[in-house]
Scaffold this active site. Sequence first.
Site, PDB file in Angstrom:
ATOM      1  N   HIS A 240       0.942  -1.219   0.002  1.00 25.95           N
ATOM      2  CA  HIS A 240       0.128  -0.345  -0.435  1.00 25.95           C
ATOM      3  C   HIS A 240       0.680   1.344   0.291  1.00 25.95           C
ATOM      4  O   HIS A 240       2.206   1.023   0.143  1.00 25.95           O
ATOM      5  CB  HIS A 240      -0.808  -0.249   1.368  1.00 25.95           C
ATOM      6  CG  HIS A 240      -0.184  -0.020   2.759  1.00 25.95           C
ATOM      7  ND1 HIS A 240       0.354   0.981   3.062  1.00 25.95           N
ATOM      8  CD2 HIS A 240      -0.916  -1.744   3.227  1.00 25.95           C
ATOM      9  CE1 HIS A 240       0.442   0.552   4.287  1.00 25.95           C
ATOM     10  NE2 HIS A 240       0.651  -0.858   4.852  1.00 25.95           N
TER      11      HIS A 240
ATOM     12  N   HIS B  24       3.987   1.451   2.506  1.00 23.75           N
ATOM     13  CA  HIS B  24       5.499   1.115   1.501  1.00 23.75           C
ATOM     14  C   HIS B  24       5.556   1.889   0.972  1.00 23.75           C
ATOM     15  O   HIS B  24       6.950   2.130   0.810  1.00 23.75           O
ATOM     16  CB  HIS B  24       5.214  -0.023   1.205  1.00 23.75           C
ATOM     17  CG  HIS B  24       4.284  -1.183   2.390  1.00 23.75           C
ATOM     18  ND1 HIS B  24       2.863  -1.582   1.200  1.00 23.75           N
ATOM     19  CD2 HIS B  24       4.338  -1.868   3.028  1.00 23.75           C
ATOM     20  CE1 HIS B  24       2.688  -2.705   2.735  1.00 23.75           C
ATOM     21  NE2 HIS B  24       3.969  -2.869   3.806  1.00 23.75           N
TER      22      HIS B  24
ATOM     23  N   CYS C  56      -1.601 -11.203  19.146  1.00 25.84           N
ATOM     24  CA  CYS C  56      -1.922 -10.418  17.623  1.00 25.84           C
ATOM     25  C   CYS C  56      -1.300 -11.817  16.790  1.00 25.84           C
ATOM     26  O   CYS C  56      -0.108 -11.002  15.912  1.00 25.84           O
ATOM     27  CB  CYS C  56      -2.030  -9.085  18.286  1.00 25.84           C
ATOM     28  SG  CYS C  56      -2.385  -8.702  16.087  1.00 25.84           S
TER      29      CYS C  56
ATOM     30  N   CYS D 222       0.291  -8.447  14.095  1.00 23.16           N
ATOM     31  CA  CYS D 222       1.966  -7.768  14.681  1.00 23.16           C
ATOM     32  C   CYS D 222       2.628  -8.630  14.927  1.00 23.16           C
ATOM     33  O   CYS D 222       3.702  -8.764  14.757  1.00 23.16           O
ATOM     34  CB  CYS D 222       1.419  -7.244  16.038  1.00 23.16           C
ATOM     35  SG  CYS D 222       0.142  -5.739  16.242  1.00 23.16           S
TER      36      CYS D 222
ATOM     37  N   CYS E  18      -6.408  -5.433  20.343  1.00 24.56           N
ATOM     38  CA  CYS E  18      -4.952  -4.985  19.050  1.00 24.56           C
ATOM     39  C   CYS E  18      -4.023  -3.927  18.983  1.00 24.56           C
ATOM     40  O   CYS E  18      -5.709  -3.272  18.404  1.00 24.56           O
ATOM     41  CB  CYS E  18      -4.427  -6.200  18.434  1.00 24.56           C
ATOM     42  SG  CYS E  18      -2.957  -4.685  17.483  1.00 24.56           S
TER      43      CYS E  18
ATOM     44  N   HIS F 252      -4.011  -3.776  15.273  1.00 25.30           N
ATOM     45  CA  HIS F 252      -5.040  -3.659  14.128  1.00 25.30           C
ATOM     46  C   HIS F 252      -6.445  -3.821  14.538  1.00 25.30           C
ATOM     47  O   HIS F 252      -7.687  -3.839  13.966  1.00 25.30           O
ATOM     48  CB  HIS F 252      -4.701  -5.077  13.545  1.00 25.30           C
ATOM     49  CG  HIS F 252      -3.534  -5.259  13.676  1.00 25.30           C
ATOM     50  ND1 HIS F 252      -1.852  -5.727  14.117  1.00 25.30           N
ATOM     51  CD2 HIS F 252      -3.105  -4.892  12.155  1.00 25.30           C
ATOM     52  CE1 HIS F 252      -1.281  -5.563  13.021  1.00 25.30           C
ATOM     53  NE2 HIS F 252      -1.446  -5.098  11.773  1.00 25.30           N
TER      54      HIS F 252
ATOM     55  N   LYS G 105      -7.842   6.247   9.078  1.00 26.72           N
ATOM     56  CA  LYS G 105      -6.987   5.205   8.904  1.00 26.72           C
ATOM     57  C   LYS G 105      -6.678   4.325   7.386  1.00 26.72           C
ATOM     58  O   LYS G 105      -7.981   3.839   7.464  1.00 26.72           O
ATOM     59  CB  LYS G 105      -6.975   4.935  10.335  1.00 26.72           C
ATOM     60  CG  LYS G 105      -5.609   3.493  10.006  1.00 26.72           C
ATOM     61  CD  LYS G 105      -5.168   2.964  11.430  1.00 26.72           C
ATOM     62  CE  LYS G 105      -3.882   1.554  11.342  1.00 26.72           C
ATOM     63  NZ  LYS G 105      -3.818   1.312  12.294  1.00 26.72           N
TER      64      LYS G 105
ATOM     65  N   LYS H 218      -8.520  -2.614   4.948  1.00 28.25           N
ATOM     66  CA  LYS H 218      -9.092  -3.572   3.948  1.00 28.25           C
ATOM     67  C   LYS H 218     -10.967  -3.041   3.900  1.00 28.25           C
ATOM     68  O   LYS H 218     -11.306  -2.753   2.897  1.00 28.25           O
ATOM     69  CB  LYS H 218      -8.626  -4.411   4.171  1.00 28.25           C
ATOM     70  CG  LYS H 218      -7.717  -4.769   3.081  1.00 28.25           C
ATOM     71  CD  LYS H 218      -7.618  -6.541   3.216  1.00 28.25           C
ATOM     72  CE  LYS H 218      -5.962  -6.658   3.121  1.00 28.25           C
ATOM     73  NZ  LYS H 218      -5.873  -8.206   3.355  1.00 28.25           N
TER      74      LYS H 218
HETATM   75 ZN   LIG Z   1      -1.884  -6.925  15.913  1.00 27.97          ZN
END
Ligand SMILES: [Zn+2]
Length: 524
Positions: free
Chosen positions: A22, A25, A131, A134, A148, A151, A305, A308
Amino acid sequence: MSASGKRFYITTSIPYVNARPHIGHALEFVQTDAFARFHRLMGDDTRFLTGTDENSLTNVLAAEREGISTSELVERNAATFIGLTEILNISNDDFIRTAVEERHVEGARKLWQACADNGDIYKKHYSGLYCVRCEQFYTEDELDNGLCPEHHIPPELVEEENYFFRLSRYGDKLLELIDSGELRIIPETRRNEVRSFVARGLEDFSLSRSRTRARGWGVEVPGDPDQVMYVWFDALANYITALNYGLGGDLYKHYWIDNPERVHVIGKGILRFHAVYWPGMLLSAGQPLPTTIFVHGYLTIDGEKMSKSLGNVVDPADLVERYGSEAVRYWMLREVPPTGDADYTDEKLERRYNADLANDLGNLLNRTVSMIQRYRGGAIPTPSGKGESLGAEELSAQIQTFMAEDYDPQSALSAIFDSVVRANRYVEETAPWVLSKAERAGDEDARGKLDTALYSLAETLRIVATALRPFLPETSGRIAEQLGVSGSERPWIDELGWGQIEPGTQVAKPQPIFPKLEASVAES
Ligand SMILES: [Zn+2]
């Protein structure tokens, strides 16, 4: 070997390949690329590494969901990351893939063995909240309403016998290295964050998982086929396994041991792994630490943020297709604060593109080359004295400070575009079209003024183009071509000096380098 004799090793983090890359990156690639290109141009013996983190359990789960093998999944997704480095014109010297390369597996096992030999790895029964996205255990109070914090998914309770790493041994040493600046963390706020985390006391961390929980995927622990390495252990090791730490040879000595600048570029979400765990592992193994950890922020999309589930993930390949790699690079280096967060919208990129690239830079080039064609038959004239440098003379020193010391491409580009703005103002002030009229009426004074103006504009643009090379390598080349000055063999830093364009140099026919964008479909 380089003229300056300095060395510079720089890495990106290696992303999980459970999904396509994405825009975040792309930001990390582009920032790291600007630093690497800058050091190469400075004559430093530079090596730039990137790659993919493929041993994660996330990949196993993603492959299961798709009904393909994990190897197939990482193969396919690694290819999209490699593809992104190509379309963004990223100048990495190496690309490491952690699941498939012997140099990586051997190196990770060697590092493990070195930590074990130092008495820092032990077995312990453990249960904790994990998680999987992570690949990290969390304590209850680190969770955000039981989820988490990165996430927003519930962690799973994991209970098993694992190997642990004695990180608790290295807290004092780490504080000392952070305080002395031997381990530099940019920016200051991140340094303070790490410092206070370490000062609260470090706990040992789990370093392996059962082969069953890992679904047989990952690097086997030396001497224990029932356990595979915690993915962060092998992933962090990539920075040295890529230099053949495990297999011997000169690269590791050259770019890690005997090199004063070993730089990791990472996102803020993985700071603790890079600034605490990784240095701890290296201290245990008796190896040098990174010297600099540069931490960038996150990009949001239209104020949200990226996720998906929100469906707002921006594919950088799509941006490059719509705007070109140079426009994407420019937005990321100029508008995104190097160590802060920023919000992406098409409209912001388009505004930057139109204002800075199409109007300020593109017009300056176009009018300069056109006027030299019209008033001097395409030959750059001789100025009186040295001409007007319009801020270009200071760029060399400014860029060196901003890039080598501050790691701040945004300020470097600001300085370069200040010169562009000054040059455009200079065109308005000197009004070459008025001088030309006076010259044709026989005014010798006007002739000299016009010569000086045209020379000053061409020379300022030549320096601007040279200064842009670490940031916008293609644009730099295209400007130089239109000025008729491409192909110099001089060191970059010398090329940034004033007064090098030869009077009489023939400029090319003017061609727009950044055609103006119409307002985007989204806006209209
Ligand atoms: Zn996480």
